[in-house]
Design an enzyme around this catalytic site. Structure first.
Site, PDB file in Angstrom:
ATOM      1  CD  GLN A 113     -73.790  41.688 -54.247  1.00  0.00           C
ATOM      2  OE1 GLN A 113     -74.891  42.019 -54.843  1.00  0.00           O
ATOM      3  NE2 GLN A 113     -73.789  41.583 -52.721  1.00  0.00           N
ATOM      4  CB  SER A 135     -67.145  38.092 -53.178  1.00  0.00           C
ATOM      5  OG  SER A 135     -67.077  39.500 -52.431  1.00  0.00           O
ATOM      6  NE  ARG A 182     -65.170  42.967 -52.835  1.00  0.00           N
ATOM      7  CZ  ARG A 182     -64.606  42.134 -51.790  1.00  0.00           C
ATOM      8  NH1 ARG A 182     -63.369  42.476 -51.509  1.00  0.00           N
ATOM      9  NH2 ARG A 182     -64.904  40.968 -51.165  1.00  0.00           N
ATOM     10  CG  ASP A 213     -66.749  40.768 -55.340  1.00  0.00           C
ATOM     11  OD1 ASP A 213     -65.325  40.427 -55.172  1.00  0.00           O
ATOM     12  OD2 ASP A 213     -67.199  41.301 -54.266  1.00  0.00           O
ATOM     13  CE1 TYR A 265     -61.460  44.801 -49.338  1.00  0.00           C
ATOM     14  CE2 TYR A 265     -61.978  46.978 -50.683  1.00  0.00           C
ATOM     15  CZ  TYR A 265     -61.920  45.587 -50.615  1.00  0.00           C
ATOM     16  OH  TYR A 265     -62.167  44.851 -51.721  1.00  0.00           O
TER      17      TYR A 265
HETATM   18  P1  NAD Z   1     -60.923  41.415 -46.495  1.00  0.00           P
HETATM   19  O1  NAD Z   1     -60.617  39.973 -47.117  1.00  0.00           O
HETATM   20  O2  NAD Z   1     -60.294  42.558 -46.966  1.00  0.00           O
HETATM   21  O3  NAD Z   1     -60.767  41.269 -44.877  1.00  0.00           O
HETATM   22  C1  NAD Z   1     -61.369  40.165 -43.882  1.00  0.00           C
HETATM   23  C2  NAD Z   1     -62.022  40.968 -42.699  1.00  0.00           C
HETATM   24  O4  NAD Z   1     -60.953  41.001 -41.948  1.00  0.00           O
HETATM   25  C3  NAD Z   1     -62.653  42.121 -42.870  1.00  0.00           C
HETATM   26  O5  NAD Z   1     -63.984  41.983 -42.442  1.00  0.00           O
HETATM   27  C4  NAD Z   1     -61.726  43.123 -42.098  1.00  0.00           C
HETATM   28  O6  NAD Z   1     -62.792  44.029 -41.477  1.00  0.00           O
HETATM   29  C5  NAD Z   1     -61.224  42.210 -40.985  1.00  0.00           C
HETATM   30  N1  NAD Z   1     -60.247  42.722 -40.373  1.00  0.00           N
HETATM   31  C6  NAD Z   1     -59.135  43.635 -40.700  1.00  0.00           C
HETATM   32  N2  NAD Z   1     -58.007  43.890 -39.601  1.00  0.00           N
HETATM   33  C7  NAD Z   1     -58.533  43.009 -38.686  1.00  0.00           C
HETATM   34  C8  NAD Z   1     -58.268  42.967 -37.380  1.00  0.00           C
HETATM   35  N3  NAD Z   1     -57.052  43.340 -36.854  1.00  0.00           N
HETATM   36  N4  NAD Z   1     -59.054  42.342 -36.301  1.00  0.00           N
HETATM   37  C9  NAD Z   1     -60.044  41.572 -36.834  1.00  0.00           C
HETATM   38  N5  NAD Z   1     -60.553  41.785 -38.158  1.00  0.00           N
HETATM   39  C10 NAD Z   1     -60.034  42.456 -39.077  1.00  0.00           C
HETATM   40  O7  NAD Z   1     -62.719  41.481 -46.477  1.00  0.00           O
HETATM   41  P2  NAD Z   1     -63.690  41.121 -47.526  1.00  0.00           P
HETATM   42  O8  NAD Z   1     -64.258  39.939 -47.183  1.00  0.00           O
HETATM   43  O9  NAD Z   1     -63.047  41.348 -48.783  1.00  0.00           O
HETATM   44  O10 NAD Z   1     -64.584  42.272 -47.507  1.00  0.00           O
HETATM   45  C11 NAD Z   1     -64.293  43.684 -47.199  1.00  0.00           C
HETATM   46  C12 NAD Z   1     -65.681  44.486 -47.369  1.00  0.00           C
HETATM   47  O11 NAD Z   1     -66.200  44.400 -48.592  1.00  0.00           O
HETATM   48  C13 NAD Z   1     -66.588  44.290 -46.265  1.00  0.00           C
HETATM   49  O12 NAD Z   1     -67.315  45.209 -45.731  1.00  0.00           O
HETATM   50  C14 NAD Z   1     -67.459  43.261 -47.120  1.00  0.00           C
HETATM   51  O13 NAD Z   1     -68.705  43.380 -46.430  1.00  0.00           O
HETATM   52  C15 NAD Z   1     -67.563  44.240 -48.442  1.00  0.00           C
HETATM   53  N6  NAD Z   1     -68.092  43.666 -49.488  1.00  0.00           N
HETATM   54  C16 NAD Z   1     -69.071  44.055 -50.224  1.00  0.00           C
HETATM   55  C17 NAD Z   1     -69.686  43.740 -51.345  1.00  0.00           C
HETATM   56  C18 NAD Z   1     -70.733  44.144 -52.112  1.00  0.00           C
HETATM   57  O14 NAD Z   1     -71.532  44.800 -51.740  1.00  0.00           O
HETATM   58  N7  NAD Z   1     -70.751  43.677 -53.281  1.00  0.00           N
HETATM   59  C19 NAD Z   1     -69.298  42.300 -51.805  1.00  0.00           C
HETATM   60  C20 NAD Z   1     -68.197  41.827 -50.880  1.00  0.00           C
HETATM   61  C21 NAD Z   1     -67.583  42.392 -49.704  1.00  0.00           C
END
Ligand code: NAD
Length: 378
Positions: free
Chosen positions: A127, A133, A122, A130, A228
């Site tokens: 990006q 996403s 990520r 991804d 994560y």
């Molecule tokens: P995910 O699908 O793994 O999880 C969804 C959300 O659930 C996350 O925000 C997580 O913090 C939250 N979560 C976990 N346990 C929880 C709880 N008990 N209560 C409430 N919320 C809870 O997440 P994602 O959408 O795949 O994103 C994961 C990370 O990757 C994030 O930090 C996101 O910003 C980052 N990301 C970065 C990029 C990039 O820089 N290219 C792209 C996509 C995502």
């Protein structure tokens, strides 16, 4: 390089891995693309559209699989089909490698270099590739629309001669990619939106979308190197549930998207919390395929508890399959382009590349991804 795209076989899957626009780009770089007849139909792309883009169309899936140097798919392959892949070929798809140990071992045994789309790092550089996403973003949108469709209230505030309708209250638990898109969609539809995530960095993002962040003092929660969420302690989980219960009871719609990468989803909304909601309210559990955030949610079903509808529908991006296919195809195209060798006219597996190190699971007969290798060993 001979690139084959078989038709998806998972029941009900209407997303397709590659659309004609991406085929054109690969063909222009010198790739030799073959698609199985009917591969694009679920997302309304005819065989003719693929031939117009420069691909060949085949009816002979087995031969095409065994002759391909690169196979592109959306869902993981069936183990029987892995055995048909050529030694040294590359296979790219979602793989679910944390759970699919037998499949990963079969890919290694067949000498296939398997790239797992959910393991693309990520990072900013990756990006464009991804797919987690791109698909999560659409899932967040669809969740809000589905809830609107099942709710017995309107989302926006309406001031009419017949009286004022209060805006619906939408609560989003888990603010990753899907959660952010859900907030944006619910806001656009005029709902009053609140959101919570265990990662404190999210607060600012929630506020910038015009929603309210529900503050809960859980102490140190932190996140992994990849960004994560980490699993909460028992005590933190209890505190979270207590805080969520209050907000859920006042909400018309609750959308849960909380995931822990490579692990079962945390259980956040208990039956008691569901029962505290007003009849007619709706819950959408986006984590249903990894165990569910909501007690009582069932994969691919709508369950009713005390008048509250719990939607645990799987494959939400498939409900907007035209866009989901377009975005997944674009992710694949970007990945291939990043590793394309213009002299040899093939995708080169650069093992020194950080993106490749993150997503390559098997190579030359071995499980080369350290985390997955350790997991399968134990
Ligand atoms: P995910 O699908 O793994 O999880 C969804 C959300 O659930 C996350 O925000 C997580 O913090 C939250 N979560 C976990 N346990 C929880 C709880 N008990 N209560 C409430 N919320 C809870 O997440 P994602 O959408 O795949 O994103 C994961 C990370 O990757 C994030 O930090 C996101 O910003 C980052 N990301 C970065 C990029 C990039 O820089 N290219 C792209 C996509 C995502």
């Amino acid at each position: 390089m001979r690139i084959f795209v078989p038709k998806e076989t998972h029941p009900g899957e209407n997303r397709v891995p590659l659309i004609p626009a991406t085929v054109r780009k690969i063909v222009d770089r010198g790739g030799d693309v073959v698609v199985e007849s009917g591969m694009g139909l679920a997302s309304h792309h005819s065989d003719e559209a693929y031939t117009d883009a420069g691909a060949k169309v085949t009816l002979d899936r087995e031969t095409a699989l065994s002759e391909a140097n690169l196979v592109l798919r959306l869902r993981k392959p069936a183990i029987e089909e892995v055995r048909k892949l050529g030694d040294g070929s590359i296979h790219i798809s979602f793989l679910d490698p944390f759970n699919e140990h037998e499949l990963v071992s079969a890919l290694a045994a067949s000498g296939v270099s398997a790239i797992s789309m959910e393991m693309i790092p990520r990072t900013t550089l990756a990006q464009k590739m991804d797919a987690l996403s791109s698909q999560a973003s659409l899932a967040g949108y669809v969740a809000v629309i589905l809830a609107a469709n099942r709710l017995d209230k309107a989302y926006p505030m309406m001031m009419t001669a017949a009286g004022t309708i209060a805006p619906a209250r939408v609560f989003i638990i888990g603010v990753g990619v899907a959660g952010l898109q859900a907030i944006a969609t619910a806001k656009r539809l005029g709902a009053r939106v609140e959101a919570f995530d265990t990662r404190p960095v999210v607060e600012e993002q929630v506020q910038s979308l015009g929603a309210k962040f529900v503050k809960v003092d859980l102490g140190e929660t932190g996140e992994t190197e990849q960004g994560y969420a980490k699993e909460l302690t028992e005590e933190q989980q209890a505190k979270q549930r207590e805080a969520m219960a209050k907000v859920c009871a006042q909400s018309d719609v609750v959308i849960t998207t909380a995931q822990l990468f490579g692990r079962p989803a945390p259980r956040i909304v208990t039956r008691e919390m569901v029962e505290s909601m007003n009849p007619g309210s709706v819950i959408v559990d986006l984590a249903v395929e990894t165990g569910g955030n909501v007690e009582g949610s069932e994969p691919d079903q709508e369950v009713e508890v005390g008048g509250v509808k719990i939607l645990g529908l799987a494959n939400l991006p498939g409900r907007v399959c035209a866009n989901a296919s377009q975005m997944y195809s674009s992710n694949l195209g970007a990945l291939i382009e990043h590793f394309w060798d213009d002299d040899k006219k093939e995708m080169a597996l650069n093992l020194e590349d950080e993106i490749m190190q993150g997503c390559l699971i098997t190579h030359q007969g071995e499980i080369v991804h350290e985390q997955i290798r350790e997991l399968i060993k134990t």
